[in-house]
Write an enzyme that holds these catalytic residues in place. Structure first.
Site, mmCIF file in Angstrom:
data_model
loop_
_atom_site.group_PDB
_atom_site.id
_atom_site.type_symbol
_atom_site.label_atom_id
_atom_site.label_comp_id
_atom_site.label_asym_id
_atom_site.label_seq_id
_atom_site.Cartn_x
_atom_site.Cartn_y
_atom_site.Cartn_z
ATOM 1 N N ILE A 10 38.017 -19.346 12.416
ATOM 2 C CA ILE A 10 38.574 -19.445 11.065
ATOM 3 C C ILE A 10 38.673 -20.600 10.922
ATOM 4 C CG2 ILE A 10 39.821 -17.952 9.483
ATOM 5 C CD1 ILE A 10 39.893 -16.035 11.987
ATOM 6 N N SER A 11 39.716 -21.225 11.324
ATOM 7 C CA SER A 11 40.222 -22.487 10.543
ATOM 8 C C SER A 11 40.037 -23.419 12.774
ATOM 9 C CB SER A 11 41.335 -22.976 10.342
ATOM 10 O OG SER A 11 42.646 -21.847 10.963
ATOM 11 N N GLY B 211 42.048 -26.828 13.601
ATOM 12 C CA GLY B 211 43.566 -27.990 14.248
ATOM 13 C C GLY B 211 43.600 -28.734 14.898
ATOM 14 N N GLU C 222 46.871 -28.422 15.637
ATOM 15 C CA GLU C 222 48.073 -27.736 16.749
ATOM 16 C C GLU C 222 47.215 -26.981 16.910
ATOM 17 O OE1 GLU C 222 50.743 -29.637 16.996
ATOM 18 O OE2 GLU C 222 49.828 -31.430 15.299
ATOM 19 N N ALA C 223 46.449 -26.693 16.441
ATOM 20 C CA ALA C 223 45.746 -24.729 16.304
ATOM 21 C C ALA C 223 44.304 -24.453 16.448
ATOM 22 C CB ALA C 223 46.825 -23.746 16.574
ATOM 23 N N ASN C 224 44.069 -23.609 16.772
ATOM 24 C CA ASN C 224 42.718 -23.048 16.451
ATOM 25 C C ASN C 224 42.517 -21.240 15.761
ATOM 26 O OD1 ASN C 224 41.793 -25.556 16.644
ATOM 27 N ND2 ASN C 224 39.959 -25.135 18.486
ATOM 28 N N LYS D 141 45.184 -17.165 17.049
ATOM 29 C CA LYS D 141 45.602 -17.977 17.541
ATOM 30 C C LYS D 141 46.405 -18.974 18.507
ATOM 31 C CE LYS D 141 48.517 -21.144 13.831
ATOM 32 N NZ LYS D 141 49.554 -20.921 13.200
ATOM 33 N N ASP E 277 56.681 -25.566 6.018
ATOM 34 C CA ASP E 277 56.556 -25.946 5.178
ATOM 35 C C ASP E 277 55.182 -25.185 4.246
ATOM 36 O OD1 ASP E 277 54.236 -27.550 5.680
ATOM 37 O OD2 ASP E 277 52.912 -26.928 7.341
ATOM 38 N N ASN F 140 49.623 -23.282 2.591
ATOM 39 C CA ASN F 140 49.763 -22.343 3.233
ATOM 40 C C ASN F 140 49.694 -21.154 3.000
ATOM 41 O OD1 ASN F 140 49.745 -24.073 6.309
ATOM 42 N ND2 ASN F 140 51.835 -24.880 6.144
ATOM 43 N N ASP G 31 50.969 -19.330 8.828
ATOM 44 C CA ASP G 31 51.659 -20.358 8.533
ATOM 45 C C ASP G 31 53.144 -20.353 8.936
ATOM 46 O OD1 ASP G 31 49.573 -21.103 9.667
ATOM 47 O OD2 ASP G 31 48.944 -22.444 8.974
#
Length: 258
Positions: A58-59, A61, A63-65, A79, A191, A196, A207
């Protein structure tokens, strides 16, 4: 050929757990995401029958997928925090002053595991306060399972990419979320920005790993930054409330008109 062998081994490992791989695009990001720690966490979640299908990303990055998944036909967001590439220093800033995680060891792996648990806890608080955000379902090590916010396997868009009819109304709704998060969940998002917030008929906050409790030493700094980010974005589309007035309302020194 070697890479193909690795992919096939990955597929066999996942399928041996009883999980069906739904989207071949998973192959694009799985090599450095599904390490042994992640596979073990995935195995534990599968054993509990919490995941039956893994789909495509889905996304993605640093830091995380986030992957699409399913449990018995119901959509999930999976996540996965990346242990090797996550920003250790930045994460520690949010964890260091949080009494809930004061006993976390300073290893990279320990920090990521605590961060995953922290996001689960923050989402649970938001959900209990009836703030539109993904419902947290389970976590293990560096994997967090959440409600999937989307339709037909497509996630709702970030608000910056969404068609919004009444920006003033949506702005006021989000301010209401921030106030409810502060007063009822006792959290500051820390954040908050157009990246977000998802939007489909109404805004959703996402997030929340970095969200802090009100006794965090930098909670007030993060709150001001959140409000500034909101006003910066929405001032392009509608009238915004003065930042000091919003802060005063939240901390009890002012009153914002509805």
């Amino acid at each position: 050929m070697g890479q193909r062998d690795e992919h096939e081994r990955f597929d066999r490992k996942i399928e041996a757990m009883g999980v069906r791989i739904k989207d071949a695009n998973t192959v694009k990001v799985r090599d450095d995401v599904f390490d042994e720690v992640t596979l073990l966490a995935l195995y534990k979640l599968v054993q509990k029958k919490l995941i039956t299908v893994i789909g495509g990303p889905i996304s993605t990055g640093k830091e995380a997928n986030v992957f699409y998944g399913e449990r018995d036909g119901q959509g999930l967001a999976i996540k996965i925090y990346r242990i090797q590439t996550a920003n250790f220093k930045a994460m520690n800033e949010y964890l260091a002053g949080d009494r809930r995680f004061s006993s976390v060891r300073g290893t990279r792996k320990g920090l990521i595991f605590a961060w995953t648990k922290k996001e689960f806890s923050n989402l649970a608080r938001a959900h209990e306060a009836e703030i539109p955000a993904p419902e947290p379902l389970a976590f293990d090590r560096n994997i967090l399972l959440m409600e999937f916010l989307g339709r037909d396997e497509v996630p709702y868009p970030q608000i910056r990419n969404a068609e919004v009819e009444d920006y003033g109304k949506v702005y006021r709704e989000i301010l209401g979320y921030v106030e409810k998060l502060y007063r009822e969940a006792r959290l500051v998002h820390a954040d908050l920005s157009e990246y977000n917030i998802l939007y489909h008929e109404k805004p959703y906050l996402i997030d929340m790993g970095q969200a802090v409790t009100l006794d965090h030493p930098r909670a007030s700094v993060f709150l001001v930054r959140d409000i500034k980010n909101l006003n910066r974005y929405f001032s392009r589309y509608c009238d915004v409330v003065d930042e000091e007035e919003i802060i005063g309302t939240l901390v009890g020194t002012g009153r914002r008109e509805p």
